[in-house]
Design an enzyme around this catalytic site. Structure first.
Site, PDB file in Angstrom:
ATOM      1  N   LYS A  99       1.082  -1.235   0.071  1.00 57.01           N
ATOM      2  CA  LYS A  99       0.016   0.211   0.090  1.00 57.01           C
ATOM      3  C   LYS A  99       1.003   1.291   0.003  1.00 57.01           C
ATOM      4  CE  LYS A  99      -3.725  -2.293  -0.370  1.00 57.01           C
ATOM      5  NZ  LYS A  99      -4.495  -3.209   0.408  1.00 57.01           N
TER       6      LYS A  99
HETATM    7  C1  PLP Z   1      -5.573  -4.247   1.008  1.00 62.62           C
HETATM    8  C2  PLP Z   1      -6.824  -4.004   0.994  1.00 62.62           C
HETATM    9  C3  PLP Z   1      -7.568  -4.178   1.916  1.00 62.62           C
HETATM   10  C4  PLP Z   1      -7.256  -4.893   3.359  1.00 62.62           C
HETATM   11  O1  PLP Z   1      -6.153  -4.289   3.880  1.00 62.62           O
HETATM   12  P1  PLP Z   1      -5.454  -5.109   5.006  1.00 62.62           P
HETATM   13  O2  PLP Z   1      -4.793  -3.895   5.981  1.00 62.62           O
HETATM   14  O3  PLP Z   1      -4.432  -6.154   4.373  1.00 62.62           O
HETATM   15  O4  PLP Z   1      -6.483  -5.890   6.006  1.00 62.62           O
HETATM   16  C5  PLP Z   1      -9.008  -3.449   1.852  1.00 62.62           C
HETATM   17  N1  PLP Z   1      -9.599  -3.139   1.014  1.00 62.62           N
HETATM   18  C6  PLP Z   1      -9.103  -3.034  -0.074  1.00 62.62           C
HETATM   19  C7  PLP Z   1      -9.469  -2.035  -1.423  1.00 62.62           C
HETATM   20  C8  PLP Z   1      -7.611  -3.222  -0.399  1.00 62.62           C
HETATM   21  O5  PLP Z   1      -6.941  -3.071  -1.440  1.00 62.62           O
END
Ligand code: PLP
Length: 387
Positions: A188
């Site tokens: 991210k």
């Molecule tokens: C990565 C992601 C999540 C989940 O994030 P985590 O921190 O891994 O739980 C939720 N929604 C979207 C759209 C994502 O890309």
């Protein structure tokens, strides 16, 4: 004939900066490795970066969504609208909160929800809440969609796993609804490894979420093992085990210092892709918001009929040439679990659009040459790919 060794461009990369590594080591040496003062410090820094009043750091964005939904205290089984073109974990969170996901089709242009579909789904299912997702980093019109669903901003949870740094008109993502959830997963925009946060303007909600992220134990229960900390605590709320640790916080605070620069770089790389690919027939470039700011978490290309290869063909040809790609997302209603939970779904736009989606490498560590290389291969493949 000269043969050049092709440069590999992996789809993703996770840059944990040297400062973050040494900050993590210092925490490991300090003897205090779970939730503590560094977590609180990161929460303040993160809230400030976003422009929000409060931030509550938790174990993941998935947990953030579940905690935010639980805090709404809706009757079990209440309908919650969410796009089908999203990450499966965001929909699992609705189920784990005891609520019923209602999958909504996506807009052909923005790949997010549109007012027409939201209004229809809200009326049909008596929706009590909605999880909005800033797909790829495109800033979703939170206020308009909230009104279309006949909900208030208190009933909306934003999944801003892609939306960190995006701006809706002149409203930063993280300040548009009562709770906004972020992810610090390895790929991210603010990578820590694992982690998440919820931003809110409501101090009571922030306290509640903080307690709920640690078994519902009373405020600052984490202090009880520190010198002078009392052993007594109370449990006044339902809770999860979803707290953030000071090891994560040390990494996060160090990484946050680079986030502004990384966001600028992501936007530059996206513009470079646009410039190189805009004239390739059969490709559709990612939508750009008319106002506000895109967070450029992903660069999602649409491979249409006019391109000589279909999406899978292009992905395979690029993989052969050392270029990593991915697909965001497999619509949630395509998965057996959700099919058995929700029954067959009629979501034709997502079904059609899914076949065209291809995410190109986009992360701040890419060089201009990396992007040029990806684009040269795509242009070559658009001409029959005899290189
Ligand atoms: C990565 C992601 C999540 C989940 O994030 P985590 O921190 O891994 O739980 C939720 N929604 C979207 C759209 C994502 O890309």
């Amino acid at each position: 004939m000269t043969t050049q060794v092709a440069r590999q461009v992996p789809f993703g990369a996770c840059d944990i900066t040297p400062e973050a590594r040494s900050a993590a080591l210092a925490v490991l040496e300090s003897g205090w490795v779970t939730t503590g003062p560094l977590t609180r410090e990161f929460e303040r820094d993160f809230a400030e970066w976003v422009g929000a009043r409060h931030a509550v750091a938790v174990s993941s964005c998935t947990a953030a969504i579940e905690l935010s939904l639980r805090a709404l205290q809706l009757p079990p089984g209440s309908a919650v609208l969410t796009p089908t073109l999203t990450f499966c974990g965001a929909v699992q969170a609705i189920v784990h909160a005891g609520l019923r996901p209602v999958l909504v089709d996506v807009d052909d242009l923005t790949l997010t929800l549109n007012e027409h579909d939201v209004a229809a789904a809200a009326a049909r299912h008596d929706a009590r809440a909605m999880v909005l997702q800033h797909m790829a980093g495109y800033p979703v019109a939170v206020a308009e969609l909230t009104a279309a669903a006949d909900l208030t901003q208190d009933d909306v949870v934003e999944d801003a796993a892609h939306g960190l740094g995006a701006v809706i008109g002149d409203i930063p993502v993280g300040t548009a609804s009562t709770s906004t959830c972020f992810s610090f997963y390895a790929t991210k925009n603010l990578p820590i490894g694992e982690g998440g946060a919820i931003t809110t303007a409501d101090p009571e909600l922030a306290d509640r979420l903080r307690a709920s992220s640690l078994h519902g134990m009373s405020r600052d229960a984490w202090r009880r093992y520190r010198p002078g900390g009392g052993w007594r605590y109370s449990v006044e709320l339902d809770g999860m085990k979803a707290n953030f640790t000071d090891v994560q916080a040390a990494i996060a605070t160090a990484q946050l210092a680079h986030l502004g620069r990384w966001q600028v770089r992501r936007a530059e790389l996206a513009a470079r892709y646009d410039a190189a690919l805009c004239e390739v027939s059969g490709l559709r470039l990612p939508p750009r918001p008319v106002t506000g700011r895109h967070a450029w978490h992903l660069y999602v290309l649409r491979v249409g009929k006019g391109f000589p290869l279909d999406r899978d063909g292009l992905a395979a040809a690029l993989a052969e040439r050392g270029i990593g790609t991915s697909v965001h997302f497999i619509p949630v209603h395509h998965f057996p679990y959700f099919r058995s939970l929700l029954g067959p779904q009629d979501l034709p736009v997502a079904d059609r659009v899914f076949e065209e989606l291809l995410s190109l490498p986009l992360h701040p560590g890419l060089t201009d040459d990396d992007v040029d290389q990806v684009c040269e291969h795509i242009v070559d493949l658009s001409r029959g790919g005899m290189q």
